[in-house]
Design a protein around this motif. Structure first.
Motif, PDB file in Angstrom:
ATOM      1  N   ASP A   1      -5.149   7.282 -10.328  1.00 49.80           N
ATOM      2  CA  ASP A   1      -4.530   8.145 -11.333  1.00 49.80           C
ATOM      3  C   ASP A   1      -3.996   7.294 -12.485  1.00 49.80           C
ATOM      4  O   ASP A   1      -2.992   6.597 -12.347  1.00 49.80           O
ATOM      5  CB  ASP A   1      -3.392   8.936 -10.673  1.00 49.80           C
ATOM      6  N   ALA A   2      -4.662   7.372 -13.624  1.00 51.10           N
ATOM      7  CA  ALA A   2      -4.285   6.541 -14.777  1.00 51.10           C
ATOM      8  C   ALA A   2      -2.899   6.896 -15.306  1.00 51.10           C
ATOM      9  O   ALA A   2      -2.304   6.120 -16.044  1.00 51.10           O
ATOM     10  CB  ALA A   2      -5.317   6.695 -15.890  1.00 51.10           C
TER      11      ALA A   2
ATOM     12  N   SER B   1       2.406   5.430  -6.422  1.00 46.77           N
ATOM     13  CA  SER B   1       2.570   6.131  -7.699  1.00 46.77           C
ATOM     14  C   SER B   1       3.688   5.500  -8.531  1.00 46.77           C
ATOM     15  O   SER B   1       3.614   5.468  -9.747  1.00 46.77           O
ATOM     16  CB  SER B   1       2.861   7.604  -7.446  1.00 46.77           C
ATOM     17  N   GLY B   2       4.747   5.009  -7.837  1.00 48.71           N
ATOM     18  CA  GLY B   2       5.836   4.371  -8.581  1.00 48.71           C
ATOM     19  C   GLY B   2       7.080   5.228  -8.646  1.00 48.71           C
ATOM     20  O   GLY B   2       7.736   5.305  -9.689  1.00 48.71           O
ATOM     21  N   ALA B   3       7.431   5.866  -7.530  1.00 50.21           N
ATOM     22  CA  ALA B   3       8.684   6.624  -7.462  1.00 50.21           C
ATOM     23  C   ALA B   3       9.843   5.663  -7.682  1.00 50.21           C
ATOM     24  O   ALA B   3       9.755   4.484  -7.342  1.00 50.21           O
ATOM     25  CB  ALA B   3       8.829   7.293  -6.094  1.00 50.21           C
TER      26      ALA B   3
ATOM     27  N   GLY C   1       0.819  -1.207   0.000  1.00 44.93           N
ATOM     28  CA  GLY C   1       0.000   0.000   0.000  1.00 44.93           C
ATOM     29  C   GLY C   1       0.853   1.257   0.000  1.00 44.93           C
ATOM     30  O   GLY C   1       1.946   1.273   0.561  1.00 44.93           O
ATOM     31  N   GLY C   2       0.332   2.300  -0.619  1.00 47.71           N
ATOM     32  CA  GLY C   2       1.037   3.579  -0.686  1.00 47.71           C
ATOM     33  C   GLY C   2       0.323   4.663   0.090  1.00 47.71           C
ATOM     34  O   GLY C   2      -0.628   4.390   0.841  1.00 47.71           O
ATOM     35  N   ARG C   3       0.771   5.881  -0.123  1.00 45.95           N
ATOM     36  CA  ARG C   3       0.207   7.002   0.630  1.00 45.95           C
ATOM     37  C   ARG C   3      -1.276   7.221   0.324  1.00 45.95           C
ATOM     38  O   ARG C   3      -2.020   7.716   1.157  1.00 45.95           O
ATOM     39  CB  ARG C   3       1.010   8.275   0.354  1.00 45.95           C
ATOM     40  N   SER C   4      -1.689   6.822  -0.871  1.00 42.28           N
ATOM     41  CA  SER C   4      -3.101   7.009  -1.231  1.00 42.28           C
ATOM     42  C   SER C   4      -4.054   6.228  -0.338  1.00 42.28           C
ATOM     43  O   SER C   4      -5.259   6.459  -0.377  1.00 42.28           O
ATOM     44  CB  SER C   4      -3.348   6.588  -2.683  1.00 42.28           C
ATOM     45  N   LEU C   5      -3.518   5.289   0.460  1.00 47.76           N
ATOM     46  CA  LEU C   5      -4.395   4.593   1.404  1.00 47.76           C
ATOM     47  C   LEU C   5      -4.994   5.599   2.381  1.00 47.76           C
ATOM     48  O   LEU C   5      -6.090   5.419   2.886  1.00 47.76           O
ATOM     49  CB  LEU C   5      -3.608   3.513   2.163  1.00 47.76           C
TER      50      LEU C   5
END
Lengths: 257, 328
Positions: B294-295, B273-275, B213-217
């Motif tokens: 976010d596509a 996001s994929g940093a 999981g990322g920050r968007s959680l």
């Protein structure tokens, strides 16, 4: 206490690293450089010990080409007492030898390193330096407590499935993991003071090591970019349908569930 | 250089880890190409039990060092590995790239006068040369290297990068108990206590499926959606640095350049996001699934499959769907 700290200058995390045509080299000139991420924790660990034991001195060491001295400026700016630049081009095995030789001259009570350099990701130098100097070491310490006798540390280290509490006798080498501490930033005064300090520059020869001893035995043959992926399948349907479709392709196409 | 391949076979209370089988499978093909044998070393309490499992995987001699290894002591382990390598006359010593290897492999290589190659993803042998490939610069580059020196090479292999297969012809697997007791000087660094959280989830670095999981959680509470999906799949839960820094998940779950490097068969990145720092830790995963609203998130460039949508809707739906399919 005499505190050694081993530092490495590396390309910035976000730097665009390109492979030269034919794959014989990397194009690194002009790439932004930083102190390797884990070395920040090593430097802070050294500062903390000096804070705790008045009269201690910090001896920063780096091994690498001309530009490598930049990380010693950073060490000076947070208060390292001396800086040594072992000039040359070394692989991890050679770097371990020259750094160990330099540390032998210094005679440190404790040596801090980052757990790995974030360019080569070799995981070699701390253990190899400790081996050459016949010192015990701890890998990837996530917490450190200096003993009341000032001659031991209690270290914590994560491993698969848990955490170890390690009793470590000095002199020793400790490699540092993220989260060990909060590296301090240099103050303006620190930065100005750093300009007055000069690193000592030595060559491998000055440290009594011959070229033959530093020849790479693990020979780099070729660099290549990582395998490229073709863009995948993107599902944009509502949640329930998208979930069903994803599970279907993982089962039927990828065959992984 | 000796033709024998020595595998340092790790086990949990006598049960060999999956990574031990990966090493033995590689070791068999290398040993046969080099005209040598596969030997294995098991260490610590349960070593003898673990040794009994390894013949089926082609280990011809299995060294065990049990006595004096009740407590983890780095230098004692180095002594045991070096001792076994010398008895085996090994030209190649294989570790799985986990915390044991991180701690002792470099020291073993140095004591034997050889070299260390960490995190190999390819390893082969050709006319007396050992050839290997390892990712460097956080996976942005791969380097191919060759080794021909007389002293042994120590290689650590990235978990899940090599397939596992039992030996076509099982070996009798002679177990040899080695007496390599720790010297007093080996106890200058010794583990005096071990904390094991009572988790039944697989270890992140060895898991074949990971749900991260990322920050968007958005909150630690929302990470429950990650844990639910991970548990439905028998997967390990992971997190991006942004999520760890925001306090949604502990550092032990962090995947990426300043966290863990993972190499699962399936990596599900949710709200990540994929940093580049994150990609560094997971880009070698066999299949990558991205779920993001976010596509245009960079993670989709690396993903084999992606879902563009609201993760609070997609995750529960996915958990239910996996449960349904895995039950049938």
């Amino acid at each position: 206490m005499k505190i050694g700290v081993c530092l490495k200058l590396v390309p910035a995390t976000t730097a665009d690293i390109r492979v030269a045509p034919e794959g014989q080299a990397l194009q690194l000139s002009g790439v932004e450089t930083i102190l390797s991420a884990y070395d920040e924790y090593a430097l802070e660990a050294a500062l903390k010990v000096r804070d705790a034991v008045p009269g201690s001195t910090i001896h920063a060491i780096t091994a690498g080409p001309d530009e490598a001295a930049k990380c010693l400026v950073q060490a000076f700016s947070v208060g390292a007492d001396t800086g040594l630049h072992i000039k040359g081009v070394f692989d991890g095995h050679a770097a371990s030898k020259v750094i160990a030789a330099a540390l032998k001259d210094i005679g440190p009570d404790i040596v801090f390193c980052g757990r790995q350099a974030i360019d080569d990701d070799g995981w070699l130098v701390p253990g190899a330096v400790a081996e050459i100097l016949d010192l015990p070491h701890v890998t990837a310490a996530s917490s450190l407590t200096l003993g009341d006798d000032k001659n031991s540390f209690e270290c914590r280290r994560r491993f698969e499935g848990g955490e170890q509490v390690i009793a470590l006798q000095l002199p020793a080498v400790i490699s540092c993991d993220k989260g060990l501490n909060e590296p301090r930033a240099a103050t303006l005064k620190g930065r100005l003071d750093a300009k007055k300090k000069q690193p000592v520059v030595k060559t491998a020869g000055d440290l009594g090591l011959s070229e033959a001893e530093l020849m790479p035995i693990l020979k780099v043959m070729r660099f290549s970019p990582p395998p490229q992926k073709t863009p995948g399948k993107v599902i944009t349907s509502p949640a329930a349908e998208a979930a069903a479709e994803l599970v279907r392709v993982l089962r039927d196409e990828a065959k992984i569930i | 250089m000796g033709a024998t391949v020595l595998v340092i076979a790790e086990h949990v209370e006598g049960a060999p880890k999956k990574t031990a089988y990966e090493l033995l499978t590689v070791a068999r093909s290398l040993a046969s190409a080099r005209g040598g044998q596969v030997h294995a070393l098991t260490l610590g309490p349960g070593a003898l039990t673990a040794a009994g499992e390894l013949g089926a995987w082609g280990a011809e001699s299995i060294y065990t060092v049990e006595e004096g290894f009740e407590n983890y002591a780095t230098l004692a382990l180095v002594r045991a590995c070096v001792g076994a390598a010398q008895v085996a006359e090994a030209g190649l010593i294989l570790f799985s790239a986990g915390s044991l290897a991180r701690d002792v492999a470099g020291r073993v290589a140095t004591r034997l006068g050889g070299a260390l190659a960490s995190d190999c993803v390819e390893l082969s042998t050709e006319t007396a040369a050992l050839k290997l490939t390892r990712p460097v610069y956080a996976g942005r580059v791969r380097v191919a290297a060759e080794y021909t020196a007389e002293a042994p090479l120590v290689a650590t292999l990235r978990p899940n990068a090599f397939s596992i297969e039992k030996a076509a012809v099982p070996s009798a697997g002679t177990a040899l108990i080695l007496q390599i007791p720790p010297e007093p000087s080996d106890l200058r660094s010794v583990v005096k206590e071990v904390a094991r959280p009572s988790s039944t989830r697989p270890e992140l670095t060895e898991a074949s499926i990971i749900v991260s999981g990322g920050r968007s959680l958005g909150s630690a509470d929302h990470f429950k959606l990650i844990y639910d999906l991970a548990d439905a799949l028998g997967a390990a839960p992971g997190a991006s640095r942004a999520a760890v820094d925001a306090g949604y998940a502990p550092y032990s779950m962090q995947v990426g350049q300043t966290g863990k490097t993972v190499n699962p068969v399936l990596y599900i990145a949710v709200g990540i996001s994929g940093a580049i720092q994150h990609l560094a830790g997971m880009r070698t995963s066999k299949y990558i699934v991205a779920i993001n609203k976010d596509a245009n998130a960079p993670i989709f460039k690396l993903a084999d499959y992606g879902i563009v949508g609201d993760l609070t809707e997609v995750l529960p739906a996915l958990t239910e769907e996996f449960k349904r399919v895995l039950k049938s």
